[in-house]
Enzyme design. Structure first.
Site, short mmCIF file in Angstrom:
data_model
loop_
_atom_site.label_atom_id
_atom_site.label_comp_id
_atom_site.label_asym_id
_atom_site.label_seq_id
_atom_site.Cartn_x
_atom_site.Cartn_y
_atom_site.Cartn_z
N ASP A 1 0.81 -1.06 -0.12
CA ASP A 1 -0.02 0.05 0.10
C ASP A 1 0.89 1.31 0.13
OD1 ASP A 1 -2.82 0.88 0.45
OD2 ASP A 1 -1.82 1.86 2.30
N GLU B 1 1.52 -0.39 -5.00
CA GLU B 1 0.73 0.63 -5.46
C GLU B 1 1.60 1.76 -5.33
OE1 GLU B 1 -3.24 2.91 -3.67
OE2 GLU B 1 -1.62 2.48 -2.55
#
Ligand code: GLC
Length: 553
Positions: free
Chosen positions: A213, A276
């Site tokens: 993330d 990401e």
């Protein structure tokens, strides 16, 4: 070889399916999906023909940002189940020939994490505070934030600690997202070793990889220099992640991924990392997938591309080239839990644009046109060499809930912008499994953490399973052919460009996508799959696509 045909370096051509656990399937009827719910649907996932599951965070969390605020990285939140359930999920997935990718959130913890709680009762300058980014405020009494950084979710990126018991001046802590998500200090060796230990914890339990993330955010420029832009990741304007932002894409992040690469390589099997990283230009993005770093990085340029054949061609060419430069594959993606679903985006006047959520006050997408284009665009996504990530429900052609009432909103971005940004709830609606029942088969109780729009009934799995022309049938057919023709491992060759058409061969398959409003002639060859009926005249209708077999045999 496993059942689904995946092999060593499986991630090079894997089709990864993102499960958003809150909204996938709810086994205990509390209105929030859970791990046993995912296990129950493993046969459905296997039958779809995907290779891996990416499971969005289900670790212990106060759910301030739907689980992206983690208070204990080694526990599963009771909302979703237990660590034993996660282990069972991994086992079941493996038995069905599917890999499992966990979602790791290293940029920030929850403010309820033991470390942050300790920091809040510790002295400024203490070791406990050094794990985060605490700073003194500006102004006479320190009541102004330490710098002008803004949160991705809106408002300032700093929160001041409450009155201290010792009466000393209160400090501020940095949070690039919500105030319940304090950013960690990745210059601190203790932070690094803790995350290595957390990765090991899940690798020991059998996960095949991690989605990282906010992978471009971990290192902040020393001295935290001022920065006036609001560097959003969910913005409409795709240029809002500029390369000079002191909080994004700093060179220092790569040391972290090099060490994780080594850590994963010390485990048997081909474990992988996928970033990401909302990073531009592609040459900077490619740095995350150099041979000693991560294996994949989501291609958000592709996700952000408008419905335009020339633009698609350009982005595909540039992406393949940039990734090839470093020996990496491209990881194509069109939708996820942070983005209006592409079936809705492609039905907007500015087709493919990425609004910050849609509600009743906004332009309503043309649902039929959006669906028709979504059914066509997947021919391109799955026809390209590399890996592709699908977002749960896109195989049904699901649109967003575009009229969800404000009273149901949960996304912190909605609240932090005082409703100016609608936020991401519309793409996170619970899955419709059945055409009847109070929650369309999401659970038995009818409880729902977000209500489903009326039309979801028509998209239910049971409805689409009966229809040979459904979007589900289409995805299954494409995934079967993709495997059969090894498209993920193939090489793309462009056909001579025609206006409004994306057309290339990949091995023995010719992919033709018509983005225009007029039919176009199809090249010779047997049609393998079509998004729309093709008549005797062999013309490809507007907003439609085909795969044609061009094998000489
Ligand atoms: C990532 C997640 C998003 C989350 C944010 C903060 O962008 O995909 O859902 O809100 O990070 O963790």
């Amino acid at each position: 070889m496993t059942q689904n045909g995946s092999h060593p370096l499986w991630w090079k051509d894997a089709v990864i399916y993102q499960v958003y656990p809150r909204s996938f399937a709810d086994s205990d009827g509390d209105g929030i999906g859970d791990l046993p719910g995912i296990i129950d649907h493993m046969p459905y996932l296997e039958k779809l023909g995907i290779d891996a599951l990416w499971i969005s965070p289900c670790f212990q969390s106060p759910q301030g940002d739907a689980g992206y605020d983690i208070s204990d990285y080694r526990k599963i939140d009771p909302l979703f189940g237990t660590v034993e359930d996660y282990e069972a999920l991994i086992r079941e997935a493996h038995d069905h020939g599917l890999r499992v990718i966990a979602d790791m959130v290293p940029n920030h913890t929850s403010d309820q994490h033991a470390w942050f709680k300790e920091a809040m009762v510790s002295e400024p300058g203490s070791a406990a505070r050094e794990r985060y980014l605490f700073r003194d405020g500006k102004g006479k009494s320190g009541d102004e934030p330490p710098n002008n950084w803004q949160s991705v979710f809106g408002g300032i990126a700093w929160t001041r600690e409450p009155e201290r018991k010792d009466g000393k001046p209160r400090q501020w802590y940095l949070h690039l997202f919500d105030s319940c998500q304090p950013d960690l200090n990745w210059y601190n060796p203790e932070v690094r070793s803790e995350f290595e230990s957390v990765l090991r914890f899940w690798l020991d339990r059998g996960v095949d990889g991690f989605r990282i993330d906010v992978a471009h955010g971990l290192i902040k420029e020393k001295g935290l220099p001022p920065y006036t832009e609001r560097a959003t990741m969910v913005g409409e304007d795709d240029d809002k992640t500029p390369s000079d932002a002191p909080m994004w894409d700093r060179d220092g992040v790569h040391d972290i991924y090099r060490s994780w690469h080594k850590l994963l390589a010390s485990y048997p099997g081909d474990r992988m990392l996928v970033a990401e990283a909302w990073v531009k230009p592609l040459s900077r993005l490619a740095r995350y997938v150099r041979p000693d770093e991560m294996q994949q990085t989501f291609n958000f340029d592709y996700l952000l591309c408008r419905w335009n054949a020339a633009k698609y061609r350009e982005i595909i060419t540039d992406s393949l080239e940039a990734m090839h430069e470093v020996g990496a594959i491209t990881a194509w993606v069109m939708s996820n839990h942070d983005t209006v679903r592409h079936a809705s985006r492609l039905g907007l006047k500015d087709a493919g644009a990425r609004p910050q959520g849609i509600d009743a006050a906004h332009e309503q997408p043309n649902e039929a046109l959006g669906l028709r284009r979504a059914r066509a665009v997947i021919f391109m996504t799955l026809g390209l060499p590399g890996s592709a990530t699908l977002y749960q429900g896109e195989e049904l052609g699901l649109p967003d809930h575009t009229t969800l009432d404000r009273k149901y909103r949960q996304d912190p971005a909605f609240f932090r912008t005082e409703g100016k940004e609608i936020g991401r709830d519309g793409c996170r609606i619970p899955m419709p499994w059945k055409a009847d029942g109070p929650s369309l088969g999401f659970n038995e109780s009818g409880e729902l953490w977000l209500p489903q729009p009326k039309q979801y009934k028509e998209y239910a799995v049971t409805v689409e399973e009966k229809d040979p022309h459904s979007t589900l049938a289409l995805y299954r057919a494409l995934l079967t052919q993709r495997k059969k023709f090894h498209l993920g491992r193939g090489v793309l060759k462009w056909a001579a460009p025609r206006e409004n058409v994306v057309e290339f061969t990949n091995g023995d398959v010719r992919v033709v996508l018509n983005c225009g409003n007029e039919p176009v002639a199809l090249p010779p060859g047997d049609i393998l799959v079509a998004s729309h009926e093709i008549g005797e005249d062999k013309m490809l209708p507007a907003n439609a696509a085909v795969w044609i077999s061009v094998s000489k045999a």
